[in-house]
Design a protein around this motif. Structure first.
Motif, PDB file in Angstrom:
ATOM      1  N   ILE A   1      11.616  13.475   1.753  1.00 35.01           N
ATOM      2  CA  ILE A   1      11.137  14.856   1.846  1.00 35.01           C
ATOM      3  C   ILE A   1      12.241  15.820   1.443  1.00 35.01           C
ATOM      4  O   ILE A   1      12.018  16.761   0.678  1.00 35.01           O
ATOM      5  CB  ILE A   1      10.619  15.153   3.268  1.00 35.01           C
ATOM      6  CG1 ILE A   1       9.333  14.367   3.522  1.00 35.01           C
ATOM      7  CG2 ILE A   1      10.388  16.653   3.457  1.00 35.01           C
ATOM      8  CD1 ILE A   1       8.874  14.383   4.967  1.00 35.01           C
ATOM      9  N   ALA A   2      13.447  15.604   1.947  1.00 35.39           N
ATOM     10  CA  ALA A   2      14.575  16.478   1.621  1.00 35.39           C
ATOM     11  C   ALA A   2      14.867  16.471   0.120  1.00 35.39           C
ATOM     12  O   ALA A   2      15.113  17.529  -0.474  1.00 35.39           O
ATOM     13  CB  ALA A   2      15.805  16.058   2.410  1.00 35.39           C
ATOM     14  N   ILE A   3      14.814  15.308  -0.493  1.00 36.81           N
ATOM     15  CA  ILE A   3      15.055  15.215  -1.930  1.00 36.81           C
ATOM     16  C   ILE A   3      13.980  15.971  -2.708  1.00 36.81           C
ATOM     17  O   ILE A   3      14.272  16.739  -3.623  1.00 36.81           O
ATOM     18  CB  ILE A   3      15.136  13.743  -2.372  1.00 36.81           C
ATOM     19  CG1 ILE A   3      16.425  13.116  -1.830  1.00 36.81           C
ATOM     20  CG2 ILE A   3      15.044  13.614  -3.885  1.00 36.81           C
ATOM     21  CD1 ILE A   3      16.464  11.607  -1.937  1.00 36.81           C
ATOM     22  N   GLU A   4      12.713  15.773  -2.344  1.00 39.48           N
ATOM     23  CA  GLU A   4      11.605  16.436  -3.049  1.00 39.48           C
ATOM     24  C   GLU A   4      11.710  17.957  -2.959  1.00 39.48           C
ATOM     25  O   GLU A   4      11.410  18.669  -3.912  1.00 39.48           O
ATOM     26  CB  GLU A   4      10.261  15.979  -2.483  1.00 39.48           C
ATOM     27  CG  GLU A   4       9.058  16.618  -3.114  1.00 39.48           C
ATOM     28  CD  GLU A   4       8.866  16.248  -4.582  1.00 39.48           C
ATOM     29  OE1 GLU A   4       8.271  17.067  -5.305  1.00 39.48           O
ATOM     30  OE2 GLU A   4       9.312  15.166  -5.012  1.00 39.48           O
TER      31      GLU A   4
ATOM     32  N   MET B   1       0.843  -1.176   0.000  1.00 36.85           N
ATOM     33  CA  MET B   1       0.000   0.000   0.000  1.00 36.85           C
ATOM     34  C   MET B   1       0.891   1.242   0.000  1.00 36.85           C
ATOM     35  O   MET B   1       1.889   1.300   0.708  1.00 36.85           O
ATOM     36  CB  MET B   1      -0.880  -0.007   1.237  1.00 36.85           C
ATOM     37  CG  MET B   1      -1.807   1.152   1.324  1.00 36.85           C
ATOM     38  SD  MET B   1      -2.940   0.881   2.695  1.00 36.85           S
ATOM     39  CE  MET B   1      -3.140   2.518   3.249  1.00 36.85           C
ATOM     40  N   ASN B   2       0.526   2.230  -0.788  1.00 30.59           N
ATOM     41  CA  ASN B   2       1.249   3.493  -0.834  1.00 30.59           C
ATOM     42  C   ASN B   2       0.496   4.565  -0.070  1.00 30.59           C
ATOM     43  O   ASN B   2      -0.733   4.541   0.016  1.00 30.59           O
ATOM     44  CB  ASN B   2       1.452   3.941  -2.282  1.00 30.59           C
ATOM     45  CG  ASN B   2       2.452   3.072  -2.998  1.00 30.59           C
ATOM     46  OD1 ASN B   2       3.391   2.553  -2.402  1.00 30.59           O
ATOM     47  ND2 ASN B   2       2.263   2.896  -4.286  1.00 30.59           N
ATOM     48  N   ILE B   3       1.247   5.520   0.452  1.00 32.86           N
ATOM     49  CA  ILE B   3       0.682   6.624   1.218  1.00 32.86           C
ATOM     50  C   ILE B   3       1.078   7.932   0.545  1.00 32.86           C
ATOM     51  O   ILE B   3       2.261   8.157   0.273  1.00 32.86           O
ATOM     52  CB  ILE B   3       1.196   6.607   2.669  1.00 32.86           C
ATOM     53  CG1 ILE B   3       0.822   5.284   3.336  1.00 32.86           C
ATOM     54  CG2 ILE B   3       0.661   7.794   3.458  1.00 32.86           C
ATOM     55  CD1 ILE B   3       1.523   5.045   4.651  1.00 32.86           C
ATOM     56  N   SER B   4       0.109   8.795   0.273  1.00 37.34           N
ATOM     57  CA  SER B   4       0.377  10.124  -0.289  1.00 37.34           C
ATOM     58  C   SER B   4       0.574  11.104   0.860  1.00 37.34           C
ATOM     59  O   SER B   4      -0.220  11.129   1.804  1.00 37.34           O
ATOM     60  CB  SER B   4      -0.800  10.590  -1.147  1.00 37.34           C
ATOM     61  OG  SER B   4      -1.010   9.698  -2.206  1.00 37.34           O
TER      62      SER B   4
ATOM     63  N   VAL C   1       4.881   7.378  -0.702  1.00 32.48           N
ATOM     64  CA  VAL C   1       5.827   6.454  -0.084  1.00 32.48           C
ATOM     65  C   VAL C   1       5.118   5.151   0.247  1.00 32.48           C
ATOM     66  O   VAL C   1       3.893   5.106   0.366  1.00 32.48           O
ATOM     67  CB  VAL C   1       6.458   7.053   1.196  1.00 32.48           C
ATOM     68  CG1 VAL C   1       7.259   8.299   0.871  1.00 32.48           C
ATOM     69  CG2 VAL C   1       5.406   7.370   2.243  1.00 32.48           C
ATOM     70  N   GLY C   2       5.897   4.107   0.413  1.00 31.62           N
ATOM     71  CA  GLY C   2       5.341   2.830   0.837  1.00 31.62           C
ATOM     72  C   GLY C   2       5.017   2.853   2.314  1.00 31.62           C
ATOM     73  O   GLY C   2       5.607   3.623   3.085  1.00 31.62           O
TER      74      GLY C   2
END
Length: 57
Positions: free
Chosen positions: A42-45, A1-4, A29-30
């Motif tokens: 988060i840092a990458i985004e 399941m993914n979480i937005s 994310v998973g």
């Protein structure tokens, strides 16, 4: 399941509960993502250098 996850950033805290004039981004994310990997995602985004800035969630 993914979480937005909605990320609101680059705004101004008008009070303890009001965050104004922010930008919105999001990541997916998973469900088994670790806290450390979540911070990294988060840092990458948001193009944050974790060596220079602290990411708090």
């Amino acid at each position: 399941m993914n979480i937005s996850i909605l990320l609101r950033h680059s705004g101004i805290w008008e009070s303890e509960v009001r965050y104004e004039r922010y930008k919105s981004d999001g990541i997916v994310v998973g469900e088994n993502i670790s806290y450390v990997n979540l911070i990294s995602a988060i840092a990458i985004e948001l193009n944050i250098d974790k060596l220079k800035k602290n990411v708090e969630i």
